[in-house]
Design a protein around this motif. Structure first.
Motif, PDB file in Angstrom:
ATOM      1  N   GLY A   1      -5.467   2.488   5.679  1.00 17.86           N
ATOM      2  CA  GLY A   1      -5.497   1.304   4.828  1.00 17.86           C
ATOM      3  C   GLY A   1      -6.333   1.502   3.581  1.00 17.86           C
ATOM      4  N   LEU A   2      -7.512   2.097   3.755  1.00 16.40           N
ATOM      5  CA  LEU A   2      -8.405   2.307   2.611  1.00 16.40           C
ATOM      6  C   LEU A   2      -7.811   3.302   1.620  1.00 16.40           C
ATOM      7  CD1 LEU A   2     -11.855   2.420   4.472  1.00 16.40           C
ATOM      8  CD2 LEU A   2     -10.906   0.539   3.115  1.00 16.40           C
TER       9      LEU A   2
ATOM     10  N   LEU B   1      -5.873  -0.524  -0.013  1.00 19.61           N
ATOM     11  CA  LEU B   1      -6.357  -1.839   0.406  1.00 19.61           C
ATOM     12  C   LEU B   1      -7.885  -1.848   0.438  1.00 19.61           C
ATOM     13  CD1 LEU B   1      -3.973  -2.590   3.434  1.00 19.61           C
ATOM     14  CD2 LEU B   1      -3.674  -3.246   1.043  1.00 19.61           C
TER      15      LEU B   1
ATOM     16  N   ILE C   1      -0.516  -1.214   9.521  1.00 20.78           N
ATOM     17  CA  ILE C   1      -0.684  -0.402   8.305  1.00 20.78           C
ATOM     18  C   ILE C   1       0.653   0.173   7.851  1.00 20.78           C
ATOM     19  CG2 ILE C   1      -1.744   1.688   7.367  1.00 20.78           C
ATOM     20  CD1 ILE C   1      -3.707  -0.611   7.701  1.00 20.78           C
TER      21      ILE C   1
ATOM     22  N   GLU D   1      -8.987  -6.400   3.492  1.00 22.41           N
ATOM     23  CA  GLU D   1      -7.518  -6.417   3.557  1.00 22.41           C
ATOM     24  C   GLU D   1      -7.021  -5.492   4.666  1.00 22.41           C
ATOM     25  OE1 GLU D   1      -6.306  -7.294  -1.121  1.00 22.41           O
ATOM     26  OE2 GLU D   1      -6.758  -5.246  -0.465  1.00 22.41           O
ATOM     27  N   THR D   2      -7.674  -4.352   4.828  1.00 16.72           N
ATOM     28  CA  THR D   2      -7.295  -3.407   5.873  1.00 16.72           C
ATOM     29  C   THR D   2      -7.453  -4.043   7.249  1.00 16.72           C
ATOM     30  OG1 THR D   2      -7.942  -1.494   4.536  1.00 16.72           O
ATOM     31  CG2 THR D   2      -7.822  -1.167   6.917  1.00 16.72           C
TER      32      THR D   2
ATOM     33  N   ILE E   1      -7.761   2.337   9.887  1.00 16.57           N
ATOM     34  CA  ILE E   1      -8.777   2.009   8.879  1.00 16.57           C
ATOM     35  C   ILE E   1      -8.708   2.982   7.698  1.00 16.57           C
ATOM     36  CG2 ILE E   1     -11.259   1.894   8.438  1.00 16.57           C
ATOM     37  CD1 ILE E   1     -11.594   0.986  11.362  1.00 16.57           C
TER      38      ILE E   1
ATOM     39  N   SER F   1       3.078  -0.602   4.364  1.00 13.77           N
ATOM     40  CA  SER F   1       3.096   0.501   3.398  1.00 13.77           C
ATOM     41  C   SER F   1       4.523   0.763   2.946  1.00 13.77           C
ATOM     42  CB  SER F   1       2.515   1.770   4.031  1.00 13.77           C
ATOM     43  OG  SER F   1       3.438   2.333   4.945  1.00 13.77           O
TER      44      SER F   1
ATOM     45  N   MET G   1       0.837  -1.193   0.000  1.00 10.48           N
ATOM     46  CA  MET G   1       0.000   0.000   0.000  1.00 10.48           C
ATOM     47  C   MET G   1       0.871   1.243   0.000  1.00 10.48           C
ATOM     48  SD  MET G   1      -1.396   0.187   3.930  1.00 10.48           S
ATOM     49  CE  MET G   1      -1.688   1.954   3.798  1.00 10.48           C
TER      50      MET G   1
END
Length: 418
Positions: free
Chosen positions: A35-36, A40, A294, A44-45, A32, A298, A1
């Motif tokens: 991640g989005l 992701l 996260i 997946e998040t 959250i 990344s 990500m």
């Protein structure tokens, strides 16, 4: 990500913490969103977040059991006895060294830095009132000593840094002894002297009583048994090759101390008190684990590595700088050490830095900016010395200097020894 998603998520967490939302929920929400936005899917998040929490679970268990030692030391009055003995022994002429040393030793034996400052503060303010000393300079002496003790203690930050690197806890503590001593003298003989020491406007200081609460405090000899037993148990691995995990050593040391202090009746209340205090940290670590998952997944760490490369900085600086950056993001030594060690452990090990030194450098780096206003430490320590927000804010540069000396000391010691 993408790193952008992780940065936005981390920034959102900081903003929500500043806006007084629970730090744990702030970190979860930031994870959250990060991640989005990082690319992701929702499933997946969540998977990445839960994987991050799994990685901090061993540290959470050790931290919860550490509550036995911490609770017994505080509730039996052992911390008060130890701090008073140091201050009384060194006298008012060496008040700043006495305060810094008392707070340092309390943190060294496993007491949280904010609790250590709160424990020593009444004695400090009583002496300050007699000598017309500023509460600000008294507080910076205690904070400096606390930071020094924090990097050589079985406190959550050290436990989790060692755990994420799979390093021996006692070895990580030992690696930072010399930097801690240097930091102590730097606090007393440099930082304290940079600050105005007397109270110029005769403002009202917090009223403190010179006499202790009317309760039976243990003797100094018995008060020292809990930390001594704990340190001996942790030292068995490097000394004779017998490995006793902190999950066992910390509560055993606390229980031995309670028995020797004849505080049988206080064992259960002390354990309950310690569990309550450690539960706050454990819950924070769960939130920290989500955002750590996260960040780890990344490209943010690649950005940081590229930035260090362009700045022509040594790879050795990855550990302390990552600790400092994450402590700034969370305003917490524990959360900062967690984020940095979980996100950068593999990278640091891959460039040839040993697990012990990687954990030690991240741990000392996490003291550089862990005192920022969006964290509880800033407000708890300012409140106990009755400093308003502006007065407490003025101490941040001094605290950061102490943290920089600690982080630099560990990095230089690593370079010299390797």
């Amino acid at each position: 990500m993408t790193a952008i998603g992780a940065l936005i998520g981390l920034s959102l967490s900081i903003l929500l913490i500043i806006r007084k939302l629970s730090p744990t929920y702030s970190l979860i929400i930031g994870a959250i969103v990060g991640g989005l936005l990082g690319g992701l899917s929702l499933n997946e998040t969540v998977t990445v977040m839960t994987e991050g929490v799994k990685e901090v679970t061993p540290a959470v268990l050790r931290i919860l059991t550490a509550g036995v030692l911490s609770g017994i030391l505080i509730q039996t009055g052992a911390t008060t006895v130890i701090s008073n003995a140091i201050i009384n022994k060194m006298g008012e002429k060496r008040v700043f060294m006495a305060l810094a040393l008392a707070t340092m030793l309390l943190c060294t034996v496993g007491v949280f830095i904010d609790v250590a400052v709160i424990t020593v503060a009444p004695v400090a303010l009583s002496i300050g009132k007699r000598l017309n000393l500023s509460p600000s300079v008294l507080l910076i002496a205690m904070i400096g000593g606390g930071k020094c003790g924090n990097i050589i203690s079985p406190n959550p930050n050290t436990i989790i840094a060692a755990g994420n690197f799979n390093a021996d806890l006692s070895a990580v503590m030992f690696a930072n002894i010399l930097p801690a001593v240097i930091g102590l003298f730097f606090t007393v003989f440099v930082i304290v002297r940079l600050m105005p020491q007397s109270v110029k406007n005769k403002k009202t200081m917090m009223q403190t009583e010179d006499k202790e609460e009317e309760r039976n405090l243990p003797s100094l000899r018995t008060s020292l048994i809990a930390p001594v037993v704990t340190i001996v148990l942790l030292a068995l691995r490097p000394a004779v090759g017998i490995n006793i995990d902190p999950l066992i050593a910390l509560p055993v040391g606390g229980l031995c101390g309670a028995i020797c202090m004849k505080q049988w009746k206080n064992i259960l209340p002390s354990i309950a008190y310690g569990l309550q205090k450690m539960s706050v940290v454990a819950i924070l670590l769960i939130g920290t684990g989500t955002i750590a998952g996260i960040i780890k997944n990344s490209s943010l760490k690649d950005w940081i590595l590229t930035g260090l490369d362009h700045a022509h900085m040594s790879d050795v600086l990855i550990a302390p700088i990552s600790g400092a950056l994450m402590s700034a993001a969370t305003a917490s030594t524990t959360a900062g050490a967690t984020l940095a060690s979980s996100s950068f452990a593999e990278t640091i090990l891959a460039i040839g830095i040993s697990a012990v030194w990687g954990a030690a450098m991240i741990n000392s780096g996490a003291t550089v900016l862990d005192h920022l206003p969006h964290g509880s430490f800033f407000h708890a320590t300012g409140g106990v010395c009755e400093l308003n927000f502006k007065e407490r804010l003025k101490l941040i540069p001094y605290e950061s200097l102490i943290g920089i000396v600690l982080a630099a000391g560990t990095a230089i010691l690593y370079i010299i020894s390797n």
